[in-house]
Design an enzyme around this catalytic site. Structure first.
Site, PDB file in Angstrom:
ATOM      1  CE  LYS A  65      19.447  -1.115   8.311  1.00 42.84           C
ATOM      2  NZ  LYS A  65      20.391   0.330   9.135  1.00 42.84           N
TER       3      LYS A  65
ATOM      4  CG  HIS B 213      -1.731  -1.453   0.999  1.00 45.69           C
ATOM      5  ND1 HIS B 213      -2.538  -1.324   0.619  1.00 45.69           N
ATOM      6  CD2 HIS B 213      -1.821  -2.469   1.917  1.00 45.69           C
ATOM      7  CE1 HIS B 213      -3.642  -1.963   0.740  1.00 45.69           C
ATOM      8  NE2 HIS B 213      -3.110  -3.496   2.043  1.00 45.69           N
TER       9      HIS B 213
END
Length: 207
Positions: free
Chosen positions: A186, A121
Site C-alpha cells: 500500500k 502471471h
C-alpha cells in the site's frame, strides 16, 4: 613441446595480467552496450548491471549522476522505467516493469530490493499454466493478456533498504524510508518509516 608452449603461455598470462585485461575489456563493452540502449543523461553503470528492454531506448530513461548496479527489465508486452538524477540502485536489486516505474531524484535503493509493477502471471491457474507453456515454447509475450499491472511511483529523497519488496500500484512518498525486508503493498506517506510484512508506518520522520 606442447607442455613447454603451454607453460610459456601460462607464464605470459600471469605476468601480464592478461586475463584481467580481457575481463576489463568485456566489462567495458557490456557497460557501453547498456548506455547505448537506454536514454542516459549521464548515469554510471557498473559491470554487474543488467538492462533488458529489447534495445528500445524509449523504455528506460536514467538521469544524471545516477549509479546503477542492479537489473532494469521491461516486459515485451509493455512497461517503462524512469529514474531521476542522483539516485542509486544497489547490486542484485531488480526493477521489473510491465506498466511503469517512476523514480524521482535522490532516491537510494539498497541491494536485493525487488520493485515490480506487475503480477508477471495470471491469477487463473489453468490460464497461467497454458501461458507458461507458451512462454517456454515461443518466448516473451507481446500481449499482456490478463496479467495485472499498476504503476509504481517513488518520490524524491526516498530510501528503500535491503531485501525490501515494492509491489504494483504503490506510491512511496517524498523522503519516506522503507525498512529492511519490508513488503510494501500500500502507499507509503511522505516522511514516514515503514517496516514489516505487510509494511506499516511505525514512525513519522522530520522533513
Amino acid at each position: 613441446m606442447k607442455k613447454l608452449i603451454k607453460a610459456i603461455l601460462v607464464w605470459f598470462v600471469d605476468k601480464t595480467n592478461l586475463h584481467h585485461l580481457i575481463e576489463q575489456v568485456k566489462e567495458a563493452k557490456q557497460v557501453q552496450n547498456i548506455q547505448y540502449n537506454i536514454t542516459n543523461n549521464g548515469a554510471t553503470f557498473y559491470p554487474e548491471a543488467v538492462v533488458v528492454n529489447g534495445q528500445d531506448k524509449t523504455k528506460i530513461a536514467i538521469g544524471n549522476n545516477t549509479h546503477i548496479r542492479g537489473m532494469l527489465s521491461v516486459f515485451k508486452y509493455g512497461g517503462k522505467i524512469s529514474i531521476g538524477e542522483n539516485c542509486y540502485v544497489g547490486d542484485h536489486s531488480r526493477i521489473w516493469s510491465g506498466e511503469s516505474v517512476t523514480i524521482g531524484n535522490f532516491v537510494q535503493i539498497s541491494h536485493n530490493v525487488n520493485i515490480m509493477d506487475t503480477n508477471s502471471h495470471e491469477l487463473d491457474a489453468l490460464e497461467r499454466a497454458e501461458r507458461y507453456v507458451d512462454l517456454m515454447q515461443n518466448g516473451a509475450w507481446s500481449d499482456k493478456g490478463n496479467v495485472l499491472t499498476a504503476p509504481i511511483v517513488i518520490h524524491d529523497y526516498a530510501w528503500v533498504s535491503f531485501n525490501a519488496t515494492i509491489l504494483k500500484g504503490v506510491t512511496i512518498g517524498e523522503g519516506a524510508i522503507v525498512g529492511a525486508c519490508a513488503v510494501v503493498t500500500k502507499d507509503v506517506p511522505a516522511y514516514t518509516l515503514v517496516v514489516g510484512n505487510p509494511a506499516k508506518v511505525i514512525k513519522t520522520l522530520n522533513k
